[in-house]
Scaffold this active site. Structure first.
Site, PDB file in Angstrom:
ATOM      1  N   ASP A 260       0.790  -1.387   0.054  1.00  0.00           N
ATOM      2  CA  ASP A 260      -0.016  -0.034   0.073  1.00  0.00           C
ATOM      3  C   ASP A 260       0.878   1.199   0.050  1.00  0.00           C
ATOM      4  O   ASP A 260       1.910   1.486   0.926  1.00  0.00           O
ATOM      5  CB  ASP A 260      -0.949  -0.021   1.105  1.00  0.00           C
ATOM      6  N   ASN A 268      -1.627  12.782  -3.972  1.00  0.00           N
ATOM      7  CA  ASN A 268      -2.470  13.458  -5.146  1.00  0.00           C
ATOM      8  C   ASN A 268      -2.989  14.977  -4.815  1.00  0.00           C
ATOM      9  O   ASN A 268      -2.762  15.875  -5.857  1.00  0.00           O
ATOM     10  CB  ASN A 268      -3.957  12.784  -4.913  1.00  0.00           C
ATOM     11  N   ASP A 277      -1.617   9.239 -11.060  1.00  0.00           N
ATOM     12  CA  ASP A 277      -1.852   8.305 -12.113  1.00  0.00           C
ATOM     13  C   ASP A 277      -0.461   7.707 -12.661  1.00  0.00           C
ATOM     14  O   ASP A 277       0.088   6.400 -12.587  1.00  0.00           O
ATOM     15  CB  ASP A 277      -2.560   8.489 -13.286  1.00  0.00           C
ATOM     16  N   GLU A 304      -4.453   2.439  -4.421  1.00  0.00           N
ATOM     17  CA  GLU A 304      -3.131   2.601  -4.222  1.00  0.00           C
ATOM     18  C   GLU A 304      -2.894   1.148  -3.457  1.00  0.00           C
ATOM     19  O   GLU A 304      -1.640   1.389  -2.877  1.00  0.00           O
ATOM     20  CB  GLU A 304      -2.691   3.926  -3.525  1.00  0.00           C
TER      21      GLU A 304
END
Ligand SMILES: Nc1nc2c(ncn2[C@@H]2O[C@H](COP(=O)(O)OP(=O)(O)OP(=O)(O)O)[C@@H](O)[C@H]2O)c(=O)[nH]1
Length: 386
Positions: A260, A268, A277, A304
């Site tokens: 993770d 982000n 991305d 993620e």
């Protein structure tokens, strides 16, 4: 043929998408795909071959009965002898085809059936024409039509068979002494019939190839994540059962690494969704590299969260591989100013192992790895726990 697949622009590159874009008007794919297609078409046309064989045998027997009515007695013996020999060869081929064990012989056997039927029919016409020039020769066209449409041959194979049959017919008529104008008339009729068959066969093979590429591409899309190209959760669930059975059968251990990305929401927020991305794609590439053996599997579970399923690996080596993966992301140096754990993008990894002989469900192994991941997060992230 024009390319109507504009939607391919939005699909990740794959051999299937590339071939669809490139086209295949000469009914040929790139080398690897061509081999895959031929194996597929042989498997696919198996039932068709069975039906074709039954139809051919019934028609052949029906025509033999008709011969007894229309062929003069002086030539009937020869005609029936040819019918019996052809029937025997057909039955031997049928026995081999129906066993299915000889899958590599399926194509030569199918072509043998067509050739034997065609040459046999040409011989019968030649023999019959010696006694009665009105004996119908059009049945030869039925053999060619079977080659084009019924046996699952590719166009080039069907054309080759039909040309041999046409040549056999010309030789048989020459032997029968058919007047040349009639021979030309008959050959032209058969040739035009073949032309129609070949055009139909071309269109069918084109569509069959297109279907093959699109269905393989759809399968690829259904089982892979579109952003990273890794396996998706559906593919993971499906393959895990298979790998688990194989590991239990072969007495091999398995390891599941749940990965993770740390503080990805903050990433982000700092750099934008598009940069997010791209970061996910870089992580995907690292997992791809880590799943280097044929039975290993890199997976994007969603968002993620990633997983690495490693086949035939002990607990110590699994921990080493997890640590190497964690370090590889750290070493990639993807700046992350919003992270509390490091100045670069990092991931936490939970490891769960499955020893041979321990009956386990995916959910149990998952829970174990998830608990380890939770621990890795709780102890400060950017670490491996087991
Ligand atoms: N750019 C991008 N972001 C995604 C995608 N899928 C999920 N995310 C984002 O991933 C973030 C996950 O956030 P959280 O579940 O809070 O996890 P986190 O911020 O990494 O926190 P920890 O896991 O506790 O370190 C969310 O902001 C999602 O919007 C994706 O496909 N692209």
């Amino acid at each position: 043929m024009p390319n109507y697949h504009a939607w391919l622009d939005e699909v990740r590159p794959s051999p299937y998408a590339d071939q669809l874009n490139l086209g295949f008007r000469w009914l040929r794919f790139s080398r690897g795909l061509e081999r895959e297609y031929r194996t597929y078409i042989i498997e696919e046309s198996f039932d068709l071959k069975r039906i074709a064989l039954s139809v051919a045998t019934v028609i052949w027997l029906a025509l033999a009965a008709l011969d007894m009515l229309v062929v003069p007695a002086s030539h009937l013996g020869w005609v029936l002898a040819v019918r019996v020999v052809v029937l025997l060869i057909l039955l031997v081929c049928a026995a081999l085809i129906l066993q299915r064990r000889h899958i590599h012989l399926l194509l030569p056997l199918s072509m043998t059936c067509i050739l034997v039927l065609g040459v046999g029919a040409a011989l019968i016409v030649g023999i019959a024409h010696r006694a009665d020039p009105a004996y119908p020769y059009e049945g030869l066209l039925l053999v060619s039509m079977a080659a084009y449409f019924l046996v699952g041959l590719r166009l080039s194979e069907a054309i080759a068979c039909s040309l041999v049959v046409l040549l056999a017919y010309v030789l048989a008529e020459w032997f029968a002494g058919l007047p040349v104008p009639r021979l030309i008339n008959n050959v032209l009729f058969l040739a035009f019939g073949n032309l129609i068959g070949a055009v139909g066969c071309y269109l069918l093979e084109y569509k069959s190839r297109e279907y093959f590429l699109i269905s393989r591409l759809m399968r690829l899309l259904a089982y892979h994540d579109s952003l990273t190209g890794l396996h998706n959760r559906r593919s993971f669930n499906r393959q895990f059962e298979r790998l688990l059975r194989q590991a239990q059968r072969d007495g091999k251990p398995l390891a599941l690494l749940l990965c993770d990305i740390d503080h990805f929401k903050a990433y982000n927020d700092c750099y934008g969704h598009q940069a997010g991305d791209m970061a996910l794609q870089r992580v995907g590439a690292l997992l791809e590299q880590a799943a280097r053996r044929p039975l290993d599997m890199g997976v994007r579970l969603g968002g993620e969260e990633f997983a690495l399923l490693l086949f035939d690996i002990g607990a110590d080596e699994a921990l080493q591989r997890a640590e190497a993966l964690r370090q590889s992301l750290e070493a990639a140096g993807i700046a992350h100013r919003g992270s509390d754990s490091a100045q670069v993008l990092t991931m936490s990894i939970g490891v769960a192992c499955l020893s041979p002989g321990t009956p386990t469900e995916l959910s149990q192994l998952f829970e174990q790895a998830d608990r380890a991941l939770y621990e890795a997060k709780a102890f400060g992230r950017n670490r491996v726990a087991t």
